[in-house]
Design a protein around this motif. Sequence first.
Motif, short mmCIF file in Angstrom:
data_model
loop_
_atom_site.label_atom_id
_atom_site.label_comp_id
_atom_site.label_asym_id
_atom_site.label_seq_id
_atom_site.Cartn_x
_atom_site.Cartn_y
_atom_site.Cartn_z
N PRO A 109 9.22 30.86 45.40
CA PRO A 109 9.49 31.55 44.13
C PRO A 109 8.99 30.69 42.96
N ILE A 110 8.85 31.29 41.79
CA ILE A 110 8.48 30.49 40.62
C ILE A 110 9.59 29.47 40.39
N PRO A 111 9.28 28.16 40.42
CA PRO A 111 10.35 27.17 40.31
C PRO A 111 11.07 27.29 38.96
N LEU A 112 12.37 27.51 39.06
CA LEU A 112 13.17 27.66 37.83
C LEU A 112 13.04 26.46 36.93
N LEU A 113 12.98 25.28 37.59
CA LEU A 113 13.03 24.06 36.79
C LEU A 113 11.75 23.83 36.00
N LEU A 114 10.72 24.60 36.29
CA LEU A 114 9.52 24.47 35.46
C LEU A 114 9.84 24.75 34.00
N SER A 115 10.92 25.49 33.80
CA SER A 115 11.30 25.80 32.42
C SER A 115 11.69 24.55 31.65
N LYS A 116 11.82 23.44 32.38
CA LYS A 116 12.13 22.17 31.70
C LYS A 116 10.88 21.49 31.14
N CYS A 117 9.70 22.00 31.53
CA CYS A 117 8.46 21.40 31.04
C CYS A 117 8.25 21.85 29.60
N GLY A 118 9.09 21.36 28.71
CA GLY A 118 9.16 21.90 27.36
C GLY A 118 7.89 21.73 26.56
N THR A 133 11.19 37.00 41.50
CA THR A 133 11.04 37.63 40.19
C THR A 133 10.60 36.61 39.16
N LEU A 134 10.20 37.11 38.01
CA LEU A 134 9.82 36.24 36.90
C LEU A 134 11.12 35.85 36.19
N PRO A 135 11.52 34.57 36.26
CA PRO A 135 12.84 34.22 35.72
C PRO A 135 12.87 34.25 34.19
N ASP A 136 14.03 34.63 33.67
CA ASP A 136 14.25 34.62 32.22
C ASP A 136 13.96 33.25 31.61
N GLN A 137 14.29 32.22 32.41
CA GLN A 137 14.20 30.85 31.89
C GLN A 137 12.79 30.48 31.45
N ILE A 138 11.80 31.24 31.90
CA ILE A 138 10.43 30.92 31.55
C ILE A 138 10.27 30.89 30.03
N THR A 139 11.14 31.62 29.36
CA THR A 139 11.02 31.71 27.90
C THR A 139 11.48 30.43 27.22
N HIS A 140 12.01 29.47 28.01
CA HIS A 140 12.33 28.18 27.39
C HIS A 140 11.06 27.41 27.03
N LEU A 141 9.95 27.82 27.59
CA LEU A 141 8.69 27.11 27.32
C LEU A 141 8.16 27.59 25.97
N LEU A 162 10.66 37.99 27.67
CA LEU A 162 9.26 37.57 27.53
C LEU A 162 8.83 37.62 26.07
N GLY A 163 9.46 38.51 25.36
CA GLY A 163 9.13 38.69 23.94
C GLY A 163 9.47 37.48 23.09
N LEU A 164 10.21 36.52 23.66
CA LEU A 164 10.55 35.34 22.87
C LEU A 164 9.40 34.34 22.80
N LEU A 165 8.44 34.50 23.69
CA LEU A 165 7.32 33.53 23.70
C LEU A 165 6.34 33.91 22.60
N ASN A 166 6.75 33.73 21.39
CA ASN A 166 5.97 34.35 20.33
C ASN A 166 4.71 33.60 19.94
N GLY A 167 4.42 32.47 20.62
CA GLY A 167 3.14 31.82 20.35
C GLY A 167 2.07 32.22 21.35
#
Length: 876
Positions: A109-118, A133-141, A162-167
Amino acid sequence: MATNYTLPLVLHLILTLSLISVVSSVSEKDLLLAFKSSIEDPNSSLLNWSPNSTQYCNWTGITCSSSSPPSVTSLNLQNLNLSGEISPSICQLPNLHNLNLASNHFNQPIPLLLSKCGSLVTLNLSSNILWGTLPDQITHLSSLKELDFSNNRIQGQFPLSLGLLNGLQVLNLGGNSFSGTVHPPIFRNLSDLVVLDLSRNPSLTSKLPTEIGELGKLRVLLLQSSDFYGAIPESFQGLHELQVLDLSQNNLSGGVPKGLGLGMTKLVSVDLSQNMLSGSFPSDICYGRALVELSLHENSFSGSVPESISKCNTLQRFQVQDNMFSGNFPPGLWSMSDIVLIRAENNRFSGEIPDLVGVPSRLEQVQIDNNNFTGRIPHSLGRMHAMYRFSASLNGLNGNLPENFCDSPVMSIINLSHNSFSGPIPEFRNCIKLVSLSLADNRFTGNIPSSLAQLAVLTYIDLSSNDLSGEIPPELQNLKLALFNVSYNQLSGSVPLYIITGLPASYLQGNPGLCGPGLPNACSVLPKRRKSKNSKLLIAVVALTMTAVLVILTVIIFAIRRISQRKWSSSAWKPVLFGSLGISEDEILMALDDKNIIGRGPFGTVHVIELPDGDFVAVKKLMNLGVVSSKRVKNEIKTLAKARHKNLTKLLGFCYSDSVVLLIHEYVKKGSLGDALFRSELPLEWRFRLQIALGVAQGLAYLHTDYVPHLLHRNIKSNNILLDEDFRPKLTSYGLDRVTGEASYQACLASELGSFCYIAPEHSCSKKATEQMDVYSFGVVLLELITGRPAEQPDSRESVDVVKWVRRKINMTNGPLQVLDPKVSNSSQKEMFGALDLALHCTSIMPEKRPGMAEVVRTLHCLQDVIEPPMISSVE
Ligand SMILES: *[C@@H]1O[C@H](CO)[C@@H](O)[C@H](O)[C@H]1NC(C)=O
Ligand SMILES: *[C@@H]1O[C@H](CO)[C@@H](O)[C@H](O)[C@H]1NC(C)=O
Ligand SMILES: *[C@@H]1O[C@H](CO)[C@@H](O)[C@H](O)[C@H]1NC(C)=O
Ligand SMILES: *[C@@H]1O[C@H](CO)[C@@H](O)[C@H](O)[C@H]1NC(C)=O
Ligand SMILES: *[C@@H]1O[C@H](CO)[C@@H](O)[C@H](O)[C@H]1NC(C)=O
Ligand SMILES: *[C@@H]1O[C@H](CO)[C@@H](O)[C@H](O)[C@H]1NC(C)=O
Ligand SMILES: *[C@@H]1O[C@H](CO)[C@@H](O)[C@H](O)[C@H]1NC(C)=O
Ligand SMILES: *[C@@H]1O[C@H](CO)[C@@H](O)[C@H](O)[C@H]1NC(C)=O
Ligand SMILES: *[C@@H]1O[C@H](CO)[C@@H](O)[C@H](O)[C@H]1NC(C)=O
Ligand SMILES: *[C@@H]1O[C@H](CO)[C@@H](O)[C@H](O)[C@H]1NC(C)=O
């Protein structure tokens, strides 16, 4: 244990001494090693990621900042066949901006902890086997600008967040298994998007969000092959920067919004094909003044295409096939300066193909089959020298075909079947790349032009249902025809044997004047009358008187066929076997079928057959004969068979009939040198390659000088060099010219694609084959062994002749080194240079500068002595 703890302790000490920089670099290395430790690396691509080396910035795939100390900013490990676990340890690298693990085999699965790669700016995990699935946490990036998860197996809905990734500038989720609805709010914040790809998600059953039309910077919008339905939103008109719009293969319906394309001055490509769009032609699309490609095919558009289409003067590809368009086909389209492709088949267009005098044309492909086009083919069409496909079947075109119709040197497919053309078929001389010619169901008259036989790659000829007369030109036996349908014409005379044995009889039916063995009409008297101008009448008479005989003959032939289940009856076969094979010629004939073909060449097919005792033999089937008498064939093959040498394949026997010869050879299991080259399976040790070269040279020297009568091989190439288990080479296909006759031999050679560069340059201007030509071909094989490159890349169009390639390289500084196959160990360099020198002599342009084979053998022996102690080589 104790030492395990001392290191961190010392580090801590250093830290407290505020040498922070050193610490951070040490730990970056450890983080990378931790990342590596969870990865499987079958190709050892990460070999230099070693604890011993301190220069981790030099490791494969790593880029560091130029700051001091350097810090990892980018990790690019794409396409290295990696698998295992993606460890989130790398997220502790403080400056990691780019992470690219695309095109590997990560299966998780998409590693959840990748969301820590800020600090990530780009994240590319495309073309792996990621699932879940595509985890919500991805938006931490939150710094992310490019996100590419395409070509995985990710499921579920797109998270709203996903809409939070506004860049985000690039969002590629294509080629997954996303499902459900695409929620419109996602796009409200993504105003920087430049590339949006949600294509190839077949379960994405959604309307097209209106909001997409508000992404003012969007340049590429790929939504094809998903399950979008409903109308194309009006808002799409606002995509002023759009260059590529692909909505094809969805379930869209309704019309195309008026104004789409109006402001899109940069539009390059629009593809709306394979939906259920209807209505009339979206004429506004043309206002996109830079439109290059327009695909509306497989929809339900109707009405006409306005002449104003020719205002899009950058248009290159126009595809509206499979709709219900009608009306006059816009004549202006033909003369657009950039147009390359016109596909309009399966509509109801009418009109004529205009005469385009003085219009320079880049047109390459025209398909307008199954419409209502009328009129003649204009002379100007023949001057379009980039044209490689012209098909206009099922129309109402008429008149004569212009003489120059097939003048394009790249023309390969012509289909004018089911029209009303009349007059003679012009001589086709210049379209030497023609593969397929269909003129069926017209009113062509006159003879079948014998010049067709000059078109070496012509394979499909359909001239059925015309009014052609005269004989079938015997020259056509030079072609390797897979289809030759001349049924339902007025042809007469004897049918060339090759056509009768090689092709189904149904191709000849409906020509009562044709005769030959196996045909209703057996030719007993007709050949003598070949010269008679008045043959039609004679044929009619003969046909009448013979009708009764024909019926009986047909019945008999049917009976024979059913008994033998073969095109030929085996009684016509004469076997000559040298020694007992434990198999009869009947059994050999029965065993030849498509399934056991191991090779196809211009001379015929090669089959492998199992003998009763479990051994195998290779059977080469030579076609296109009939020139050399059976008696001579027999003698020539006996001559070939007496040539016995360890580097020649042994001929075990042969059978022959009037038109086919079967050569039975020993079967060499390992396949050919050509196969090994093509699959990059050459032995890596130079010693073995040299052994191959020496064996080939010895076999050739035997043919040239030791054997009486002296023989030429004439077709040396890596595909004709077989290898046994110990890489000992055996030459095959030698001296076939003696069996086929010179003319057929030349024709076959000329038709063989992909072996031109084995042929000595003087071949084209000298009729006589010489030993030096064999030496040249040998030199090419030697170059293949040295460079590890096939002489010609079979499937690339602009293939590089290995001789030219080597000569070009050698003239550069350090060139000779670059020529050597890098896979061979450096320690053999000296010997390889020696061989290179020899190969260059063998491939001299001037035949008289080439060494004889005996000298080649001596030189290779010397090179071998350098490698092996003389004692061992003298055992050979
Ligand atoms: C790294 O060091 C170990 C011993 O400490 C040695 O066995 C190994 O060969 C070294 N590897 C490299 C790539 O130098
Ligand atoms: C590693 O890279 C540095 C520059 O960053 C270079 O000077 C050095 O030669 C490289 N070392 C190796 C072993 O490639
Ligand atoms: C990995 O090795 C295999 C054979 O060992 C080779 O065919 C393949 O090209 C290599 N792949 C990469 C990415 O180097
Ligand atoms: C990839 O690695 C596997 C082993 O994991 C190997 O069997 C395969 O040949 C490799 N393929 C390529 C294309 O490198
Ligand atoms: C991700 O990597 C693949 C494979 O190298 C590449 O084709 C693709 O363009 C990359 N994606 C982005 C957004 O750069
Ligand atoms: C858009 O971004 C703002 C601020 O980052 C956030 O509060 C809002 O929820 C986002 N809207 C959507 C639809 O994601
Ligand atoms: C296309 O959409 C219609 C409704 O608009 C639906 O009934 C139909 O099943 C869809 N077809 C496919 C192939 O999804
Ligand atoms: C084809 O065009 C002719 C006139 O050019 C017209 O009479 C005929 O109806 C058309 N046929 C079809 C099928 O549209
Ligand atoms: C030529 O066109 C006819 C009618 O459209 C089609 O049936 C046939 O397959 C075509 N022939 C070739 C060789 O493409
Ligand atoms: C040859 O052409 C005739 C007449 O057009 C056709 O009926 C027949 O099916 C064709 N034969 C083959 C094998 O294509």
